[in-house]
Each structure stands twice: as structure tokens, then as C-alpha cells.
Design an enzyme around this catalytic site. Sequence first.
Site, PDB file in Angstrom:
ATOM      1  N   GLU A   1      -1.088   3.431  10.247  1.00 18.04           N
ATOM      2  CA  GLU A   1      -2.513   3.398   9.892  1.00 18.04           C
ATOM      3  C   GLU A   1      -3.308   4.460  10.646  1.00 18.04           C
ATOM      4  O   GLU A   1      -4.467   4.260  11.013  1.00 18.04           O
ATOM      5  CB  GLU A   1      -3.087   1.990  10.081  1.00 18.04           C
ATOM      6  CG  GLU A   1      -2.380   0.991   9.170  1.00 18.04           C
ATOM      7  CD  GLU A   1      -3.178  -0.256   8.864  1.00 18.04           C
ATOM      8  OE1 GLU A   1      -4.410  -0.216   8.918  1.00 18.04           O
ATOM      9  OE2 GLU A   1      -2.540  -1.272   8.556  1.00 18.04           O
TER      10      GLU A   1
ATOM     11  N   GLY B   1      11.108  -6.405  36.176  1.00 18.19           N
ATOM     12  CA  GLY B   1      12.236  -5.705  36.786  1.00 18.19           C
ATOM     13  C   GLY B   1      13.412  -5.609  35.830  1.00 18.19           C
ATOM     14  O   GLY B   1      13.243  -5.417  34.621  1.00 18.19           O
ATOM     15  N   GLY B   2      14.635  -5.775  36.340  1.00 15.42           N
ATOM     16  CA  GLY B   2      15.828  -5.677  35.503  1.00 15.42           C
ATOM     17  C   GLY B   2      15.833  -6.679  34.370  1.00 15.42           C
ATOM     18  O   GLY B   2      16.323  -6.402  33.264  1.00 15.42           O
TER      19      GLY B   2
ATOM     20  N   ILE C   1       7.085  -5.407  35.849  1.00 18.15           N
ATOM     21  CA  ILE C   1       6.913  -6.632  36.636  1.00 18.15           C
ATOM     22  C   ILE C   1       8.159  -7.507  36.548  1.00 18.15           C
ATOM     23  O   ILE C   1       8.581  -8.117  37.534  1.00 18.15           O
ATOM     24  CB  ILE C   1       5.660  -7.394  36.151  1.00 18.15           C
ATOM     25  CG1 ILE C   1       4.390  -6.626  36.562  1.00 18.15           C
ATOM     26  CG2 ILE C   1       5.622  -8.818  36.711  1.00 18.15           C
ATOM     27  CD1 ILE C   1       3.127  -7.108  35.885  1.00 18.15           C
TER      28      ILE C   1
ATOM     29  N   GLU D   1       4.042   9.514   2.299  1.00 14.57           N
ATOM     30  CA  GLU D   1       5.134  10.312   1.732  1.00 14.57           C
ATOM     31  C   GLU D   1       5.753  11.166   2.832  1.00 14.57           C
ATOM     32  O   GLU D   1       5.198  11.260   3.939  1.00 14.57           O
ATOM     33  CB  GLU D   1       4.599  11.214   0.614  1.00 14.57           C
ATOM     34  CG  GLU D   1       3.989  10.454  -0.551  1.00 14.57           C
ATOM     35  CD  GLU D   1       3.507  11.378  -1.663  1.00 14.57           C
ATOM     36  OE1 GLU D   1       3.663  12.616  -1.533  1.00 14.57           O
ATOM     37  OE2 GLU D   1       2.980  10.855  -2.660  1.00 14.57           O
ATOM     38  N   PRO D   2       6.894  11.812   2.557  1.00 15.00           N
ATOM     39  CA  PRO D   2       7.507  12.663   3.580  1.00 15.00           C
ATOM     40  C   PRO D   2       6.571  13.748   4.120  1.00 15.00           C
ATOM     41  O   PRO D   2       6.668  14.119   5.283  1.00 15.00           O
ATOM     42  CB  PRO D   2       8.702  13.280   2.840  1.00 15.00           C
ATOM     43  CG  PRO D   2       9.090  12.223   1.850  1.00 15.00           C
ATOM     44  CD  PRO D   2       7.785  11.635   1.392  1.00 15.00           C
TER      45      PRO D   2
ATOM     46  N   PHE E   1       0.871  -1.185   0.000  1.00 13.30           N
ATOM     47  CA  PHE E   1       0.000   0.000   0.000  1.00 13.30           C
ATOM     48  C   PHE E   1       0.905   1.231   0.000  1.00 13.30           C
ATOM     49  O   PHE E   1       1.450   1.607   1.035  1.00 13.30           O
ATOM     50  CB  PHE E   1      -0.858  -0.064   1.260  1.00 13.30           C
ATOM     51  CG  PHE E   1      -1.921   0.992   1.401  1.00 13.30           C
ATOM     52  CD1 PHE E   1      -3.131   0.876   0.755  1.00 13.30           C
ATOM     53  CD2 PHE E   1      -1.741   2.069   2.269  1.00 13.30           C
ATOM     54  CE1 PHE E   1      -4.144   1.820   0.947  1.00 13.30           C
ATOM     55  CE2 PHE E   1      -2.734   3.013   2.460  1.00 13.30           C
ATOM     56  CZ  PHE E   1      -3.945   2.891   1.798  1.00 13.30           C
TER      57      PHE E   1
END
Length: 381
Positions: free
Chosen positions: A360, A336-337, A334, A124-125, A120
Site C-alpha cells: 500500500e 535474546g536467543g 529483549i 504489476e511487475p 484489488f
Amino acid sequence: MDSGDFAAVLSTVRSFVRDVVVPAEEVVEETDEIPERVRSAAAGMGLFGYTIPEEYGGLGCDAEQDARLAMELGYTTPSFRSMFGTNNGIAGQVLVNFGTERQKAAFLPRMAAGECVASFALTEPEAGSDPSGLRTRAVRDGDDYVIDGHKRFITNADRSDLLIVFARTGEAGPKGISVFAVDTATPGVTVGPRDKKMGQRGSHTSEIHFDGVRVPASRLIGEVENEGFAAAMRSLAKGRLHIAACCVGLAQRLVDESVRYAASAKQGGTVIGTFQQVQAMIADSQTELMAGRALVLSAARAYDDGTDRRIGPSSAKLFCSEMAGRVADRAVQIHGGSGYMHGVPVERFYRDARLYRIYEGTSEVQKLIIARNLMREVVAR
């Protein structure tokens, strides 16, 4: 599809996603590619054309069935759905809704079989969620049109065989846009290298340049000029429902990962799932997940019966894309690290989720669509 047939398809897709695609997620992340065995199996299951009408080789799913399938597809890496998403969604629906019988017969069966990938080519910019600023131009020259312009962020461009190209044929603004079916191999079409994105590896986007691309007038979709904006908006409305459903699937995966981790990880010898603040995060995520699922299914039913094809899709896309981001953030918290480490699914999904609020139609544009349509209803009364 018949409800019994659809139930069998849904069950098969659910099993395939969880048994085949989920175990391949790290391969996709490392290689930026969908394994060929996964692609071939998806084509064999009819996933490249499940929304394409049966008379053209597809499965003929309606909007609610599309949403239910998308919830299953969204459970894994977004690149899996993206691989065939343009055929079923924004590219394929332009042909389904606006193509001539000859155009449908020429392209849709190949798309449904996975033999042809369509992209699709709208963004464009200076024309993204609002395409009215589109600058790519198509000029009539005898029995042909000559297309010049530049597109960017085009999903599946480097895999595509067919480009659904939006170009200006008339006045400035939305009324002067037409849409064309352009073979990617046409002289003058150049697909750039794949973009390096934050997340959603395995799903490729690229720039496309059109330099004096000559296409027959028969490739004008619908064979009527200046209907491109309507084609884009109709395809995007249904696509927004699909993306909202994908966000529900992603949120379900994140909740599952969060609960699984909270039930086993320990801090100070105590399972973290017994901590009330961890329970609160899980509860908030589950509640938002259920609300998103209900909203998507309600909006899909209204889309199918024709009572609402504007406010519902935008509301679902707005809520569910924002919801998925919040659920992803809690999932990392949840963990953590560990949630910040590569190789942990929630880290990857945290990056993947961010794009849903942009493509979209951004969240900001969805708010404008919702409010403006509500105002129109009041004025009309």
C-alpha cells in the site's frame, strides 16, 4: 456507527481477537490457513463489511472507527485482518466511492455478508507503489471490454470471487487508467499458485493473468473511462491509515510480549527486567507506540472531516510501519536467543512486520507524497 454501538463492537472484537484468534496463531503459521471456524465467526460479527455503508449491509464505520478496530485486529496474526481487509479497504472502497448505484447494490451486500471476497488487482511487475506504469490494457469491443495483462502480489486472489481490476484505456501515465469489476470465474482469468512469503502466513497473494477476458461495459466502475487512478489513490489513502493502525496493534502486542518476558526471564539469577538497558528498550518501544497511536487517531479525524486526506495518511503509514519494525527488533533483542526461535511470537511478528513498510505504498513513496503535497500547499498560497 453510533458511538454506543461502536463501543460494543470494539469490545466484542477485542475479546474475540484475544480469546479466539491469538490461541490459533500457531495453527495459522503451520497450515498457512485461517481456520474455518474463525472465518465463519468473523463473518457473523460483520467484519467482512464494517466500513461498507449500512444501506448495503455493512456497519458503516468511519475512518476513526476503522482505525480503532484495526488496532485491535493488528494485535494478532496479520492474516486475520487480511482475510477481510480487501473487502473493507482498497477493493471495497473503490465500489463505495466510485461505483454506480447498480454496481453497489450488486456487490456490496454480498461483500458485507462475507459471501463475496473482493481483491484489488492493481500491482504489476512494472507498476507497484506508483501505478502510472501500468500495462494491463482494456479495449472496447462493442458492448464489452477485452482485458489482457498480468498482475502480481494480489492479496486474497486465490480466495476471491470478484476482482477490482485496473487497466489502461487511454494515454500513458496516470490519466489513462480505468477500473473494472471482473468475476474471478470469467473465462481467461487465471489465478496462479499462492506466493511463498517471508511472513504473514495465512494471508495469500498470487499472480493473476488476463488473456482476452471479456466483460460487459456495465462492469466499468462508475461507467466513466480513465477515472481509475483517482479511485486507486483515494482507496489507498484510506488504506494507509488502516495499515498504520494495524502497525499500532502489532506494536502493542510486541510491547506486551516484551514486558511479560522481561518480568519473568532471568540471567545469572536476576530478572532481566531489572537491567537498565532492557528497561530502556521497553521504554523506547512504549513511547513510539503511544506516538503512533496518537498520530493515527489524529490523521483519521482529519480524514473524516475532510481537512487532510493526503499528508496525514501517508505520515501515519510511514511512521507506524517503520515504528513497528523497530519495536519488533527490540522485542527479539529483549528475548535474546529465544527470540530467534520458531514458536516464539516475537520471531513470527518480526517477519510479519517487514511487509508493512512495502505494501500500500512503500516508505519511500510515502515520503514523496508528504513532501510534494507540502510543496503544493506553499505554491498554492
